[in-house]
Design an enzyme around this catalytic site. Sequence first.
Site, short mmCIF file in Angstrom:
data_model
loop_
_atom_site.label_atom_id
_atom_site.label_comp_id
_atom_site.label_asym_id
_atom_site.label_seq_id
_atom_site.Cartn_x
_atom_site.Cartn_y
_atom_site.Cartn_z
N ASN A 163 8.56 -9.40 12.91
CA ASN A 163 9.07 -8.68 11.64
C ASN A 163 7.78 -8.39 10.70
OD1 ASN A 163 11.81 -9.23 12.09
ND2 ASN A 163 11.37 -11.36 11.68
N ILE A 164 6.61 -8.37 11.16
CA ILE A 164 5.36 -7.75 10.23
C ILE A 164 4.82 -6.62 11.03
CG2 ILE A 164 3.59 -8.15 9.22
CD1 ILE A 164 4.12 -11.22 8.84
N GLY A 183 0.88 -1.32 0.22
CA GLY A 183 -0.04 -0.03 0.10
C GLY A 183 0.91 1.23 0.01
N ARG A 193 -13.47 7.60 -1.42
CA ARG A 193 -12.42 7.01 -0.61
C ARG A 193 -10.98 7.25 -1.38
NH1 ARG A 193 -11.58 6.26 4.11
NH2 ARG A 193 -9.44 5.23 3.63
N GLY A 214 -18.56 6.48 6.59
CA GLY A 214 -17.14 5.95 7.47
C GLY A 214 -16.71 4.66 6.73
N ALA A 254 2.23 -2.93 10.81
CA ALA A 254 1.08 -2.45 10.24
C ALA A 254 0.99 -0.94 10.42
CB ALA A 254 -0.31 -3.28 10.34
N CYS A 282 -7.07 13.56 1.72
CA CYS A 282 -7.75 14.38 2.43
C CYS A 282 -8.06 15.84 1.51
CB CYS A 282 -6.90 14.95 3.61
SG CYS A 282 -6.40 13.57 4.37
N GLY A 285 -4.86 0.39 4.38
CA GLY A 285 -5.81 1.30 4.64
C GLY A 285 -7.15 0.95 4.85
N ALA A 286 -8.45 1.39 4.56
CA ALA A 286 -9.70 0.93 4.71
C ALA A 286 -10.56 0.99 3.72
CB ALA A 286 -10.10 2.00 5.89
C1 FAD Z 1 -12.39 12.37 1.39
C2 FAD Z 1 -11.43 12.32 2.46
C3 FAD Z 1 -10.86 13.27 3.26
C4 FAD Z 1 -10.37 12.95 4.32
N1 FAD Z 1 -9.82 14.04 5.07
C5 FAD Z 1 -8.99 13.99 6.22
C6 FAD Z 1 -8.29 15.12 6.82
O1 FAD Z 1 -8.85 16.41 6.64
N2 FAD Z 1 -7.66 14.83 8.02
C7 FAD Z 1 -7.12 13.49 8.22
O2 FAD Z 1 -6.50 13.45 9.17
N3 FAD Z 1 -7.51 12.45 7.64
C8 FAD Z 1 -8.59 12.54 6.50
N4 FAD Z 1 -8.91 11.67 5.79
C9 FAD Z 1 -8.39 10.20 6.16
C10 FAD Z 1 -7.14 9.93 5.54
O3 FAD Z 1 -7.13 10.21 4.22
C11 FAD Z 1 -6.74 8.34 5.88
O4 FAD Z 1 -6.73 8.12 7.26
C12 FAD Z 1 -5.50 8.10 5.52
O5 FAD Z 1 -5.57 8.12 4.04
C13 FAD Z 1 -5.06 6.69 5.68
O6 FAD Z 1 -3.63 6.13 5.21
P1 FAD Z 1 -3.42 4.90 5.04
O7 FAD Z 1 -2.16 5.00 4.39
O8 FAD Z 1 -3.52 3.92 6.38
O9 FAD Z 1 -4.38 4.17 3.93
P2 FAD Z 1 -4.86 4.62 2.22
O10 FAD Z 1 -4.47 6.22 2.16
O11 FAD Z 1 -6.23 4.32 2.26
O12 FAD Z 1 -3.78 3.73 1.81
C14 FAD Z 1 -3.88 2.31 1.60
C15 FAD Z 1 -3.58 1.97 0.40
O13 FAD Z 1 -3.10 0.47 0.19
C16 FAD Z 1 -3.49 -0.04 -1.05
N5 FAD Z 1 -3.93 -1.54 -1.02
C17 FAD Z 1 -4.85 -1.99 -0.22
N6 FAD Z 1 -5.03 -3.33 -0.51
C18 FAD Z 1 -3.72 -3.50 -1.22
C19 FAD Z 1 -3.15 -4.87 -1.61
N7 FAD Z 1 -3.65 -6.02 -1.55
N8 FAD Z 1 -2.26 -4.72 -2.45
C20 FAD Z 1 -1.66 -3.46 -2.86
N9 FAD Z 1 -2.07 -2.26 -2.31
C21 FAD Z 1 -3.11 -2.33 -1.74
C22 FAD Z 1 -4.60 0.85 -1.59
O14 FAD Z 1 -5.03 0.81 -2.93
C23 FAD Z 1 -4.33 2.33 -1.02
O15 FAD Z 1 -3.74 3.09 -1.64
C24 FAD Z 1 -9.75 11.67 4.81
C25 FAD Z 1 -10.22 10.68 3.93
C26 FAD Z 1 -10.99 10.83 2.86
C27 FAD Z 1 -11.52 9.63 2.08
#
Ligand code: FAD
Length: 461
Positions: free
Chosen positions: A287-288, A11, A139, A254, A290, A46, A114-115
């Site tokens: 070793n893993i 990701g 999303r 959500g 998240a 965001c 991510g989610a």
């Molecule tokens: C519209 C919107 C507005 C937001 N505004 C805010 C804000 O103002 N302030 C704030 O703090 N937070 C905000 N958030 C929340 C914030 O964007 C998330 O908390 C943040 O993106 C989480 O990061 P992440 O790396 O955990 O997940 P993500 O950014 O979701 O990244 C996960 C990545 O993993 C990839 N993936 C998943 N499974 C696999 C797989 N099997 N193989 C390869 N790749 C994979 C996905 O394609 C994705 O790109 C907002 C979210 C949204 C949707």
Amino acid sequence: VDKKTKIIIIGCGAGGGTAAQLARKTDRNSEITIFEKGKYAQYSKCGLPYVLSGEISSFNNLIEFSENWFEKENIKLYLNTSVTEINKTKHIVLAKRDNEQIKKEFDKLIIATGAKAFIPSIKNIFENNKLVSGVHLLRTMDDAKALFSELKHTKKASIIGAGLIGLEIADTLYKKGIDITIIESLSNILENTLDIDMSEPIKKELEVKTNLFTNHIASKIETENSRIKQIIIKNKETNQEKKIETDLLVIATGSKPEVNLAEKIGCKIGKRGGIIISEKTLTSLSNIYAVGDCTEYKDFVTNEPTCVGLGSIAVRHGIAAGVNAAGGEYNLPSGLLQTRTSEFFGFEVAAVGLVKNVIKNIQTVYGKFSGSSLPHYYPGGKNITIKVGVNEKNGEIVSAQAVGSNAAQRINVFACAIQNNVRVENLKKLETAYAPPIAPTLDVLTLSCDVAFLKYSRKKR
Ligand SMILES: Cc1cc2nc3c(=O)[nH]c(=O)nc-3n(C[C@H](O)[C@H](O)[C@H](O)COP(=O)(O)OP(=O)(O)OC[C@H]3O[C@@H](n4cnc5c(N)ncnc54)[C@H](O)[C@@H]3O)c2cc1C
């Protein structure tokens, strides 16, 4: 001979991308690979609402770290590549890009998946396993592009969910002159961010500018030529139904942690559905690691498990995992504060800690104060209301909410106080900066603490 540490990250969102960067900073020699199933390098989710509104002129501006950037840092980024399997005993990750199978070995693995959007059960919302035309999520970049392409010919839009993101979308579409309906199943808006008394002025404004239905469930969709035409909503108390004509529906109810791969290899999943992580962002398997929205961690104040859903936290996790996986040491604070903010319909909103309805295991007294951002004699002062929560037992600050001018920066002061177990008695005496065009003699943040301290002292007597 030095063996290069092989780090694989699944990701390339806020968490995964940051982890790669910090791993590279910590160990210049490690071999770092990121697999990302989407077609974009690290971008800001965001910022998506603000491309829709036009404040940000192009989707491309949201790319924070490009493919080229990762290449220059000697980080191998595979886009359009989905990880399908982790073999924890052989230390191998299997991934798929089109029809190509990729197999790669790791010493350290960082899961940053991510989610996914949570979609409530609404009759007729899917056709052939896809959302009906005109129904959208927000999303990903592609979700936002699909929504953007529809805005020109949209006159009426409905949004399910009156949380921070739902209201950001509502505001964006409202500014485009679209007639807005907001459907919220709870009895109030922003239930996870503000107490009822704090959200009241925003609710009143929404009632003027939009069609707001709290306490209503979206039960069914009616289509015409396979496109959404109407949404049927039901009052939760009276069961009375209402039909709303709509050109467009956005679901903002959500998200759920994406834990499929982690669950299959036996990473412990917590009560809230996220991968449980330690202060080092380690999962239950060695070793893993998240990070980010796929994980769950403790709440700083209550110690209760809590899911992550904020970009700020994902980045902090990414820093920790990147450093630790590359052989350094980085410990997260012992819990999450959930410091959050947003702005819509002219209100700046911010909060830290849990709202009154959720903070169950700690007896809390509250102090609230409304004032101005400038001395009363100086023109241009803006309203600011702050409510602070104090632990009845020990006087420590446990939560704060703010609506109005510079809400976020004021809430950051409370975040600092909570993280350092500051008592209200001390914060109320904080020496804040004062000059007539900038700030009042006594800031609303300390005045709200005065009120809370009085209430706390009365309880103690
Ligand atoms: C519209 C919107 C507005 C937001 N505004 C805010 C804000 O103002 N302030 C704030 O703090 N937070 C905000 N958030 C929340 C914030 O964007 C998330 O908390 C943040 O993106 C989480 O990061 P992440 O790396 O955990 O997940 P993500 O950014 O979701 O990244 C996960 C990545 O993993 C990839 N993936 C998943 N499974 C696999 C797989 N099997 N193989 C390869 N790749 C994979 C996905 O394609 C994705 O790109 C907002 C979210 C949204 C949707």
